[in-house]
Scaffold this motif. Structure first.
Motif, PDB file in Angstrom:
ATOM      1  N   LEU A  40      39.284  23.651 -40.046  1.00 22.30           N
ATOM      2  CA  LEU A  40      39.576  24.836 -41.033  1.00 22.30           C
ATOM      3  C   LEU A  40      39.031  25.971 -40.601  1.00 22.30           C
ATOM      4  CD1 LEU A  40      38.150  22.664 -44.028  1.00 22.30           C
ATOM      5  CD2 LEU A  40      40.400  22.785 -43.244  1.00 22.30           C
ATOM      6  N   TRP A  41      39.295  27.079 -41.368  1.00 21.83           N
ATOM      7  CA  TRP A  41      38.853  28.539 -41.053  1.00 21.83           C
ATOM      8  C   TRP A  41      38.141  29.088 -42.278  1.00 21.83           C
ATOM      9  CZ3 TRP A  41      40.738  33.831 -40.760  1.00 21.83           C
ATOM     10  CH2 TRP A  41      42.058  33.895 -41.681  1.00 21.83           C
ATOM     11  N   TYR A  42      37.093  29.546 -42.268  1.00 21.45           N
ATOM     12  CA  TYR A  42      36.602  30.415 -43.432  1.00 21.45           C
ATOM     13  C   TYR A  42      37.106  31.680 -43.583  1.00 21.45           C
ATOM     14  CZ  TYR A  42      32.411  31.417 -40.839  1.00 21.45           C
ATOM     15  OH  TYR A  42      31.512  31.780 -40.079  1.00 21.45           O
ATOM     16  N   HIS A  43      37.308  32.460 -44.477  1.00 25.24           N
ATOM     17  CA  HIS A  43      37.338  33.894 -44.519  1.00 25.24           C
ATOM     18  C   HIS A  43      37.418  34.391 -46.049  1.00 25.24           C
ATOM     19  CE1 HIS A  43      41.403  31.890 -45.387  1.00 25.24           C
ATOM     20  NE2 HIS A  43      41.690  33.080 -46.146  1.00 25.24           N
ATOM     21  N   ASP A  44      36.906  35.664 -45.971  1.00 29.09           N
ATOM     22  CA  ASP A  44      36.770  36.066 -47.353  1.00 29.09           C
ATOM     23  C   ASP A  44      37.903  36.491 -48.110  1.00 29.09           C
ATOM     24  OD1 ASP A  44      34.890  37.927 -49.407  1.00 29.09           O
ATOM     25  OD2 ASP A  44      36.729  39.143 -48.889  1.00 29.09           O
ATOM     26  N   HIS A  45      37.975  36.276 -49.358  1.00 29.11           N
ATOM     27  CA  HIS A  45      39.215  36.587 -50.474  1.00 29.11           C
ATOM     28  C   HIS A  45      39.021  37.186 -51.377  1.00 29.11           C
ATOM     29  CE1 HIS A  45      43.417  35.432 -50.192  1.00 29.11           C
ATOM     30  NE2 HIS A  45      43.051  34.529 -49.572  1.00 29.11           N
TER      31      HIS A  45
END
Length: 368
Positions: free
Chosen positions: A1-6
């Motif tokens: 997975l990759w995490y990123h701001d939303h």
């Protein structure tokens, strides 16, 4: 997975500023395959050798003082310099797409990685805001893709000479540097465009600048420090195809235009039955827990466009070429009428048979 701001209205800026990274999930099946490793872990010893490498690729631009540059005006994108809201419908700071002039890998511009003449597992992420990547090496090297966003591919690895990656897509690949000698250098190239992606093939004159964004990183071959006992698996666990008897949902990708200026002002999602919808519209996709559905995504824009879902995985079925302009017109007539019958059926506008998914798309995915 990759995490990123939303954060609503700020995603592009926060991701661009660096709020993104890997979240690697493993299981016993994967651990039994004798893949190259280990990967970096917290509190590793300083001299630990790594043969599984996460590689997040992004494009950025910088000011003369080294700070990040991001356009503060719509003028940067297409030269339009007004009028803006409230004298038109054009937002003054919103840019439809952004393409940097510098390639960044794991936060470093055009870095190099020392590799031994042995197998490595590379976990690749296209973390660019808008840029599609076509990755290829300047010397013969095969990407043995074993996985994508949702884990391992089914049945067997896929041998590729280049990787097409949309923003948010991931590719889990094994590369074998054993044919190279210490002192050899291999450049990871990007043959994708410096502009919106319109599909393959990309004309050579439209490819990324070979002096800047056409280069991603370098591999420098060093001496082998130990025997490589890792493997490229001949087989991978099967994945059961998803099936359903439920009717398909028709979802649309739309580009809203300022007709007077003749330029795009917003990208909107929508449905076949309701047309383009704003962020504040009621939720339209309400599947029941445990159900499997087919979603037909109709791209009514000018460019290829990735679709990225959160907290769910799917299987790609196929792609069907269709007359987007004719469908759009039929949908507009339906929406302007009394909506007494069913909305237009995309199959009626097909311009050929469905095209089977690509071999590297056979696994579980969250981006297509």
């Amino acid at each position: 997975l990759w995490y990123h701001d939303h954060s609503l209205g700020m995603t592009r800026l926060n991701v661009y500023a660096g709020m993104a990274g890997f979240w690697i999930v493993r299981d016993d099946v994967e651990d039994s395959l004798n893949l190259p490793g280990p990967a970096p872990r917290l509190r590793d010893e300083p001299e630990t050798k790594y043969f599984e490498i996460p590689i997040a690729i992004q494009d950025r631009s910088f000011n003369a003082d080294g700070s990040l540059f991001y356009p503060g005006s719509r003028t940067f994108f297409d030269g339009y310099d007004g009028p803006f809201i409230p004298d038109s419908s054009v937002p003054p700071i919103w840019n439809p797409e952004f393409f940097g002039d510098t390639m960044v890998v794991n936060g470093r511009t055009w870095p190099y990685l020392e590799v031994e003449p042995r197998k490595y597992r590379l976990r690749l992420l296209n973390g660019c805001n808008s840029r599609f990547l076509i990755l290829k090496t300047d010397r013969p090297l095969t990407f043995h893709q074993i996985g994508s966003e949702g884990g391992l591919l089914p049945d067997a690895p896929v041998a590729l000479t280049q990787l097409l990656m949309a923003p948010a897509e991931r590719a889990d690949v094994i590369v074998d540097f054993s044919s190279f000698e210490p002192g050899d250098e291999i450049i990871l190239l990007n043959l994708g465009p410096d502009s919106p992606f319109g599909g393959l093939p990309v004309d050579p004159e439209d490819q990324a600048d070979p002096e800047t964004t056409g280069q991603v990183m370098k591999f420098k071959v060093v001496e082998l420090t130990g025997e490589d006992t890792s493997e490229i698996p001949a087989e991978l666990p099967p994945i059961e195809p998803l099936t359903t008897e439920l009717p398909a949902r028709d979802l649309t990708l739309n580009e809203e235009m300022d007709e007077q200026a003749g330029i795009p002002i917003a990208a909107l999602l929508g449905t076949g039955a309701a047309g383009p919808l704003s962020w504040s519209a009621d939720v339209t996709e309400t599947p029941t827990s445990g159900d499997t559905e087919v979603w037909r995504i109709l791209n009514l824009t000018e460019d290829a466009h990735p679709v990225h879902l959160h907290l769910v995985m799917f299987q790609v079925l196929d792609r069907t070429p269709f007359d987007a302009d004719a469908y759009h017109q039929a949908q507009a007539e339906y929406l302007e009428g009394d909506k007494s019958g069913p909305p237009p059926d995309p199959k009626d506008f097909a311009e050929g048979d469905p095209v089977e998914r690509n071999s590297w798309e056979a696994g579980l995915k969250d981006t297509v």
